[in-house]
Each structure stands twice: as structure tokens, then as C-alpha cells.
Design an enzyme around this catalytic site. Structure first.
Site, PDB file in Angstrom:
ATOM      1  N   TYR A 129       0.862  -1.193   0.000  1.00 16.26           N
ATOM      2  CA  TYR A 129       0.000   0.000   0.000  1.00 16.26           C
ATOM      3  C   TYR A 129       0.893   1.235   0.000  1.00 16.26           C
ATOM      4  CZ  TYR A 129      -3.084   3.673   1.828  1.00 16.26           C
ATOM      5  OH  TYR A 129      -3.774   4.845   2.003  1.00 16.26           O
ATOM      6  N   GLU A 177      -3.856   7.598  -3.685  1.00 11.55           N
ATOM      7  CA  GLU A 177      -3.789   6.368  -2.903  1.00 11.55           C
ATOM      8  C   GLU A 177      -3.707   5.175  -3.858  1.00 11.55           C
ATOM      9  OE1 GLU A 177      -6.220   4.489   0.862  1.00 11.55           O
ATOM     10  OE2 GLU A 177      -7.386   5.283  -0.810  1.00 11.55           O
TER      11      GLU A 177
END
Length: 412
Positions: A133, A221
Site C-alpha cells: 500500500y 492512494e
């Protein structure tokens, strides 16, 4: 995405009227040198076939392009199940596209009847050997951008922050110097990239920051930020939030805005810089500021009523906006009462009052109207309303306003 920097469950909500499809976000990333899957966009089954043949990929992923999530488990009114399909045969892509394009796809996030699919994305399917991530976002605490990463990707980062906080890595970025080489490499190392992949990941991190700056993003993101068995670092999926104050210099991006899935009333409201979200009640809420709008909806519910909408005037209010707002509200057959709740900080209450009286007179308002004004020039506003001779019910505070609005509907 929740505020994992402070540990507080604060929802970051993008401006509702800027909606980009997946293929648009991926094109923006590719244009800035970020590695994404190769893809084409098609609006017919024949175009989808040609795209699949041009890809020359071992495996192809076909994705219906709608804004709502949950596509993979969605159902088309053509009978096809799933808005995301994998295949190795371009002919199968054509057959699947025939059952997607022009049909409605229903998911947990769409209206009951679903959303019409107008385009599909035909992309190269890549295996993912490891998922991480990575995000860049603006953080109030450090007055600038911050990198956030975790070697645990492909899952909700909020869950990782709660269950394994030691796997969340944060790095402040100097707004003047940008992401330094050592910072990018350290983040790549923290994410678990090794050998040549570490430098490759660091290069992608720097390109993502360059993208973040150039498009005036408030958040980029990437989840998953993954690696393939062939040794390639790829941004497989991304969410981008834009600073709406930068619209004047990001005209190309804002021109991509897809309003086709909005309710017509939302698009009409946007023409006058009004934010409108329809709800299922009968008391219209007319406010300035999203926080005040939510509080107004809540207090109506607490007093036994049901809000019909969420209509936010914003800060720079003009009389014409007030008039158009009333026009939108009164056009909704569900609305049986209107509650105006304005706190005049930036907003001049007298402008609101003039707009209200003009709208009531010209639109011949036929539903009860409860008005609570507070703040800048409120005495003048109250004088305008009281001398108008119109059947306007004034309220002393928000609680009083909600009770009066609910009571006016009950009497009907």
C-alpha cells in the site's frame, strides 16, 4: 480513507461533482510516467474485440466502466453476472462486451435499477506476486504532504492501522525540496521491495509525487502498489482526490468529469455552484456548509422528521443562488416543508433574506417555510423577512427550527 495519520476515524470525502472513471485516472497516471497495466477503452463490442487483439496479452481483463464500486459482484440486466471478467480469448471479450455495453449494471452501490454501462476497459491482466500500500496525502498536522506506506496491501489500510500499526510507515515531505532519493528508497525498503525492485519502486514513488503536485491532488492512494512475477512494480488500482480550488488551472482534468450517473437535479444544482444530494424524506434542508447540513439532517431526524435532501449553498452566496435553490427544492414533489438554516460567517444573512423573499413571491411557495438565521447582518435579515408580509416562520435556534419544521408537516 480514514485519517490513519492521527488515528481518528475521519472520512475524507472528495468533492461530489468531480467523478473520474477508472480508465481516466489510469490515463492521468500513465501520462505522468507511472506504471499501470496497458489498456484500451471501447464503447462497442467490435471496438472491444479490436482492443483485445491489439493488446497481444497472455490474459485480458474486461472491466465495465461505472463510478460505483462492487462491479465484480454486480449483475447486468442482460443476464450477465459480474462487471469484471478474465479471459485469454479476444473473441470472448467481444461476446462479454455485447452483454455489458448498453445494459444496466446493478451493484450494492448503484440505484436499484443499476447504471447503464457506456464504455468498457480492455486491459492486460497481470499476475501480482506481492501487494503493498502507498499513498501521498495532505496532512494538517505537518502543514504539507506526507507519504504513507505499508507492506500489507490489497486490504483496507484502516484495518492494518488498527491491528498492526507497526506496519504503517509515514514520511513527511518538504514542500520545497520534494521527495528526496533517500526518502523514496527508504519507503521502498519499508514496503518490502528488494534488489532491483527497490530502486524501481523508489522511482515510481517519485513519479507519484510529481503527479500529486502537477494535478493539484489532495490525495493519491495506490492499493495495491504491487510487484509482478516478471519483476515489475505496477500501480494496479488508485484513488485520486483533487483540490477543487485548483479547477481554474486544471481545466483539462475537471473537463473529464463524468456526471452521467448523477441525478438530473444534482447536475442542475452544480450549474449554480450548489451541492445537492437527494434523500428520501419530506423536509428540505437549505444550509451553508456541509457540517451544518449534516447537523440539520440529524436534528430533523431526532425530532421525528425525515430530511428530503442535503443542499449546501457554500460561502460566496448571491441572491440568484438562493432563488435557484428554492426553485430546485419546490420542484421536488416529496418536499412538504423547507427548513432554512444559515450561519452567516462569510455569508451575509441579508442577502439570504432578500433571496428568500424574492423566491417566495415569484415561485408562489405553497409549502411551510421555517427560517433560522444567525451571524453577519442578522438583524437586517430578520427585518427584511418580518416586513415581507410572507408566511415565513422564524426560529430562534436549530432545535427550535427543526421542531417547527416537523410540526408543520405533521399538521398537513
Amino acid at each position: 480513507m480514514q485519517d490513519i495519520l492521527s488515528g481518528q476515524a475521519v472520512q475524507l470525502t472528495p468533492r461530489r461533482w468531480l467523478n473520474l472513471q477508472e480508465y481516466q485516472s489510469k490515463k492521468i497516471m500513465a501520462d505522468h510516467g507511472v506504471t499501470v497495466q496497458r489498456f484500451f477503452v471501447a464503447d462497442s463490442a467490435n471496438d472491444a474485440l479490436e482492443a483485445a487483439q491489439r493488446l497481444k496479452a497472455k490474459e485480458i481483463v474486461l472491466k465495465a466502466q461505472i463510478l460505483a464500486g462492487g462491479r465484480g459482484k454486480g449483475i447486468f440486466n442482460s443476464g450477465l453476472k459480474g462487471g469484471v471478467h478474465l479471459t485469454k480469448d479476444p473473441k470472448t471479450v467481444e461476446q462479454l462486451a455485447k452483454q455489458m455495453i448498453g445494459y444496466n449494471l446493478s451493484t450494492k452501490q448503484t440505484p436499484k435499477d443499476g447504471v447503464t454501462v457506456k464504455k468498457v476497459m480492455v486491459a492486460e491482466a497481470l499476475d501480482i506476486s506481492r501487494e503493498t500500500y502507498f499513498a501521498i496525502l495532505m496532512d494538517r498536522a505537518c502543514n504539507g504532504p506526507v507519504m504513507v506506506g505499508s507492506p500489507q496491501g490489497g486490504v483496507d489500510i484502516e484495518e492494518v492501522a488498527v491491528t498492526s500499526p507497526e506496519l504503517i510507515f509515514k514520511e513527511e515531505i518538504d514542500i520545497f525540496e520534494g521527495v528526496k532519493d533517500r526518502q523514496a528508497l527508504q519507503m521502498a525498503k519499508n514496503l518490502g521491495f528488494q534488489g532491483a525492485l527497490q530502486q524501481q519502486a523508489a522511482d515510481q514513488i517519485k513519479k507519484l509525487y510529481n503527479l500529486f503536485l502537477k494535478i493539484d491532488a489532495t490525495q493519491v492512494e495506490v492499493n495495491p502498489f504491487g510487484e509482478t512475477p516478471e519483476g515489475q512494480v505496477v500501480c494496479f488500482d488508485a484513488k485520486i482526490n483533487f483540490d477543487d480550488n485548483a479547477e481554474f488551472r486544471q481545466k483539462e482534468i475537471f473537463a473529464m468529469d463524468d456526471k452521467s450517473e448523477n441525478e438530473p437535479i444534482e447536475n442542475e444544482a452544480a450549474k449554480y455552484d450548489l451541492k445537492y444530494i437527494g434523500l428520501d424524506g419530506n423536509i428540505a434542508c437549505f444550509v451553508n456548509g456541509a457540517g451544518l447540513a449534516m447537523a440539520t439532517c440529524d436534528i430533523i431526524s431526532l425530532n421525528g422528521g425525515k430530511p428530503a435532501n442535503f443542499l449546501d449553498l457554500g460561502g460566496g452566496v448571491k441572491e440568484a443562488q438562493v432563488y435557484q435553490a428554492f426553485k430546485l427544492l419546490t420542484a421536488d414533489p416529496k418536499v412538504e416543508a423547507i427548513l432554512v438554516n444559515i450561519f452567516g460567517g462569510i455569508v451575509n444573512c441579508a442577502i439570504i433574506a432578500n433571496g428568500i423573499t424574492k423566491a417566495c413571491q415569484e415561485l408562489e411557495l405553497k409549502v411551510p417555510l421555517v427560517v433560522r438565521l444567525e451571524g453577519t447582518n442578522v438583524q437586517e435579515a430578520q427585518r427584511i423577512l418580518s416586513e415581507s408580509g410572507l408566511p415565513i416562520t422564524s426560529a430562534n435556534d436549530l432545535e427550535d427550527a427543526a421542531k417547527k419544521a416537523v410540526a408543520s408537516v405533521a399538521r398537513k
